[in-house]
Design an enzyme around this catalytic site. Structure first.
Site, PDB file in Angstrom:
ATOM      1  N   ASP A  30      12.476   1.396  -0.762  1.00 25.29           N
ATOM      2  CA  ASP A  30      10.876   1.174  -0.211  1.00 25.29           C
ATOM      3  C   ASP A  30      10.337   1.776   0.488  1.00 25.29           C
ATOM      4  O   ASP A  30      10.715   3.047   0.878  1.00 25.29           O
ATOM      5  CB  ASP A  30      11.072  -0.194   0.873  1.00 25.29           C
ATOM      6  CG  ASP A  30       9.010  -0.309   0.498  1.00 25.29           C
ATOM      7  OD1 ASP A  30       8.703  -0.565  -0.080  1.00 25.29           O
ATOM      8  OD2 ASP A  30       8.936  -1.507   1.913  1.00 25.29           O
ATOM      9  N   ASN A  78       7.439  -7.492  -9.668  1.00 24.70           N
ATOM     10  CA  ASN A  78       6.856  -5.912 -10.279  1.00 24.70           C
ATOM     11  C   ASN A  78       5.948  -6.241 -10.889  1.00 24.70           C
ATOM     12  O   ASN A  78       5.617  -5.633 -11.476  1.00 24.70           O
ATOM     13  CB  ASN A  78       8.044  -5.177  -9.622  1.00 24.70           C
ATOM     14  CG  ASN A  78       8.480  -4.688  -8.348  1.00 24.70           C
ATOM     15  OD1 ASN A  78       9.472  -4.291  -8.135  1.00 24.70           O
ATOM     16  ND2 ASN A  78       7.848  -4.458  -7.471  1.00 24.70           N
TER      17      ASN A  78
END
Length: 255
Positions: A30, A78
């Site tokens: 991340d 996503n």
């Protein structure tokens, strides 16, 4: 797979010459977007630097003796990102599969991809199939790429397969247990993660290996993924070794 009622208690020493790396390390990568934003760059630049971090981390994990490394590359959620960003990510994936697999094979690393493969394009699926076939016999380390992956969706799919087996008479409802469900997950042939690392300072696991993480140690680090290095991995493993892993049992000091 570990049983929930395993009474084994283990204390592992700090990372050093005599300490073994966790058998399975999983990483939620991340911070690519924030890395790029801080430098006034497009998000794509962060993703490209993130690929460099993947390369460094795979090599570091192999050097440290990690048996299985799982990286959360692209989640089911996503797909909801802007179309241009998704297209750029798929392009990076194609580049990685074409340019890095030969090096993985040379290093003795087996590549596995888990997730909803049906959502990927045909050419990417062919590249994945070719990479898994080429590296399938390698034993130095297994690199698992969680791609188009969501843990809740994985568990639901496993439950559906159990229901289909019961309906078809291949399985008794009384025979459904943890092992039966685990055997229908994407990770059926893999050990559960011992250590899950998330970068960028966020403290959540975001639909990642929910079933498999039941007894994993969680380590959250502030480093943004493109800046992640072998030193960061070593520090997370060192933190892992300082933890007392009881797997649901108690010790005299914790009663």
């Amino acid at each position: 797979m570990r049983d929930a009622d395993d009474n084994q208690t283990s204390r592992t020493p700090p990372l050093g010459a005599s300490a073994q790396a966790p058998a399975h390390v999983a990483i939620i990568m991340d911070g690519n977007g924030r890395w790029a934003k801080a430098r006034g760059l497009p998000r794509t630049a962060g993703h490209k630097k993130g690929v460099d971090a993947v390369r460094r981390t795979v090599e570091a994990a192999r050097e440290l003796g990690v048996g299985t490394l799982t990286i959360f590359s692209f989640s089911s959620e996503n797909w909801r990102r802007p179309e241009e960003e998704v297209s750029d990510l798929m392009g990076l994936l194609r580049f990685y599969l074409r340019s890095e697999v030969a090096e993985l094979h040379k290093a003795g690393i087996r590549l596995r991809v888990i997730g909803e493969r049906a959502r990927l394009s045909d050419d990417i699926n062919r590249l994945i199939d070719d990479a898994e076939t080429l590296t399938g016999a390698n034993r130095t380390m297994t690199l698992v790429v969680a791609l188009s992956y969501g843990s809740r969706q994985e568990i639901v799919a496993a439950a559906k397969r159990l229901a289909e087996d019961v309906a078809a008479g291949r399985l008794s409802a009384d025979a459904i247990d943890e092992q039966a469900l685990s055997g229908r997950l994407f990770t059926a042939d893999l050990p559960d993660p011992d250590l899950i690392i998330r970068t960028s300072g966020e403290k959540r696991i975001s639909n990642f290996l929910l079933w498999q993480a039941a007894y994993a140690e969680l380590v959250f680090v502030d480093t943004l993924w493109p800046d992640f290095t072998k030193r960061d991995l070593e520090a997370a493993i060192d933190e892992f070794h300082r933890r007392e892993r009881r797997f649901g049992a108690t010790t005299a000091s914790t009663r």
